[in-house]
Design a protein around this motif. Sequence first.
Motif, PDB file in Angstrom:
ATOM      1  N   ALA A 123      -1.448 -18.751   1.362  1.00  0.00           N
ATOM      2  CA  ALA A 123      -1.414 -17.325   1.673  1.00  0.00           C
ATOM      3  C   ALA A 123      -2.826 -16.819   1.992  1.00  0.00           C
ATOM      4  O   ALA A 123      -3.816 -17.399   1.556  1.00  0.00           O
ATOM      5  CB  ALA A 123      -0.862 -16.548   0.478  1.00  0.00           C
ATOM      6  N   THR A 124      -2.898 -15.725   2.766  1.00  0.00           N
ATOM      7  CA  THR A 124      -4.185 -15.132   3.125  1.00  0.00           C
ATOM      8  C   THR A 124      -4.804 -14.508   1.889  1.00  0.00           C
ATOM      9  O   THR A 124      -4.113 -13.868   1.098  1.00  0.00           O
ATOM     10  CB  THR A 124      -3.976 -14.038   4.196  1.00  0.00           C
ATOM     11  OG1 THR A 124      -3.339 -14.653   5.318  1.00  0.00           O
ATOM     12  CG2 THR A 124      -5.294 -13.441   4.620  1.00  0.00           C
ATOM     13  N   GLY A 125      -6.095 -14.680   1.721  1.00  0.00           N
ATOM     14  CA  GLY A 125      -6.785 -14.140   0.558  1.00  0.00           C
ATOM     15  C   GLY A 125      -6.993 -12.639   0.661  1.00  0.00           C
ATOM     16  O   GLY A 125      -6.785 -12.027   1.705  1.00  0.00           O
ATOM     17  N   TYR A 126      -7.400 -12.025  -0.440  1.00  0.00           N
ATOM     18  CA  TYR A 126      -7.650 -10.587  -0.480  1.00  0.00           C
ATOM     19  C   TYR A 126      -8.941 -10.254   0.251  1.00  0.00           C
ATOM     20  O   TYR A 126      -9.844 -11.064   0.345  1.00  0.00           O
ATOM     21  CB  TYR A 126      -7.765 -10.109  -1.927  1.00  0.00           C
ATOM     22  CG  TYR A 126      -6.492 -10.291  -2.704  1.00  0.00           C
ATOM     23  CD1 TYR A 126      -5.372  -9.526  -2.420  1.00  0.00           C
ATOM     24  CD2 TYR A 126      -6.406 -11.225  -3.722  1.00  0.00           C
ATOM     25  CE1 TYR A 126      -4.201  -9.689  -3.131  1.00  0.00           C
ATOM     26  CE2 TYR A 126      -5.242 -11.393  -4.442  1.00  0.00           C
ATOM     27  CZ  TYR A 126      -4.139 -10.618  -4.144  1.00  0.00           C
ATOM     28  OH  TYR A 126      -2.990 -10.782  -4.842  1.00  0.00           O
ATOM     29  N   THR A 127      -9.041  -8.995   0.746  1.00  0.00           N
ATOM     30  CA  THR A 127     -10.246  -8.529   1.411  1.00  0.00           C
ATOM     31  C   THR A 127     -11.332  -8.346   0.358  1.00  0.00           C
ATOM     32  O   THR A 127     -11.074  -7.811  -0.717  1.00  0.00           O
ATOM     33  CB  THR A 127      -9.985  -7.184   2.122  1.00  0.00           C
ATOM     34  OG1 THR A 127      -8.923  -7.381   3.046  1.00  0.00           O
ATOM     35  CG2 THR A 127     -11.228  -6.702   2.841  1.00  0.00           C
ATOM     36  N   GLY A 128     -12.532  -8.754   0.684  1.00  0.00           N
ATOM     37  CA  GLY A 128     -13.636  -8.653  -0.264  1.00  0.00           C
ATOM     38  C   GLY A 128     -14.116  -7.217  -0.427  1.00  0.00           C
ATOM     39  O   GLY A 128     -13.768  -6.327   0.351  1.00  0.00           O
ATOM     40  N   ALA A 129     -14.910  -6.972  -1.451  1.00  0.00           N
ATOM     41  CA  ALA A 129     -15.435  -5.637  -1.727  1.00  0.00           C
ATOM     42  C   ALA A 129     -16.493  -5.262  -0.694  1.00  0.00           C
ATOM     43  O   ALA A 129     -17.144  -6.119  -0.110  1.00  0.00           O
ATOM     44  CB  ALA A 129     -16.047  -5.612  -3.117  1.00  0.00           C
ATOM     45  N   THR A 130     -16.671  -3.939  -0.468  1.00  0.00           N
ATOM     46  CA  THR A 130     -17.678  -3.450   0.471  1.00  0.00           C
ATOM     47  C   THR A 130     -19.057  -3.679  -0.133  1.00  0.00           C
ATOM     48  O   THR A 130     -19.261  -3.455  -1.324  1.00  0.00           O
ATOM     49  CB  THR A 130     -17.473  -1.946   0.724  1.00  0.00           C
ATOM     50  OG1 THR A 130     -16.143  -1.775   1.214  1.00  0.00           O
ATOM     51  CG2 THR A 130     -18.469  -1.419   1.727  1.00  0.00           C
ATOM     52  N   GLY A 131     -19.996  -4.104   0.695  1.00  0.00           N
ATOM     53  CA  GLY A 131     -21.347  -4.375   0.211  1.00  0.00           C
ATOM     54  C   GLY A 131     -22.125  -3.093  -0.080  1.00  0.00           C
ATOM     55  O   GLY A 131     -21.726  -1.989   0.288  1.00  0.00           O
ATOM     56  N   ASP A 132     -23.255  -3.211  -0.770  1.00  0.00           N
ATOM     57  CA  ASP A 132     -24.114  -2.064  -1.095  1.00  0.00           C
ATOM     58  C   ASP A 132     -24.798  -1.545   0.165  1.00  0.00           C
ATOM     59  O   ASP A 132     -24.990  -2.263   1.129  1.00  0.00           O
ATOM     60  CB  ASP A 132     -25.193  -2.488  -2.104  1.00  0.00           C
ATOM     61  CG  ASP A 132     -24.577  -2.903  -3.431  1.00  0.00           C
ATOM     62  OD1 ASP A 132     -23.485  -2.421  -3.757  1.00  0.00           O
ATOM     63  OD2 ASP A 132     -25.197  -3.720  -4.130  1.00  0.00           O
TER      64      ASP A 132
END
Length: 96
Positions: A54-63
């Motif tokens: 399955a496709t992984g989750y979207t990563g967090a937005t960077g600083d």
Amino acid sequence: MKYSMVFVALMTVIGLGACDRQPATTVVAVPGPAGPPGATGPAAQKGATGATGATGYTGATGDTGATGNTGNTGSTGYTGATGNTGDNGATGSSSA
């Protein structure tokens, strides 16, 4: 006493019958030296490819990045042209 003779005869037959029997033979396997190794078997077929994960989750937005440095001062502009000469002023009145 009638039965005692029959009983003694029966016990004699059973007792003598047991003497004529051969004892049961138990076969015990005794390990010997190992034989030569067997031939190698054929190679196995390649298995089927597994299903796609399955496709992984979207990563967090960077600083937010740091503020950049101040730019360099621009060059001095050219000197402007000399302006037109102004009109002569009106002559004043003399009242004394």
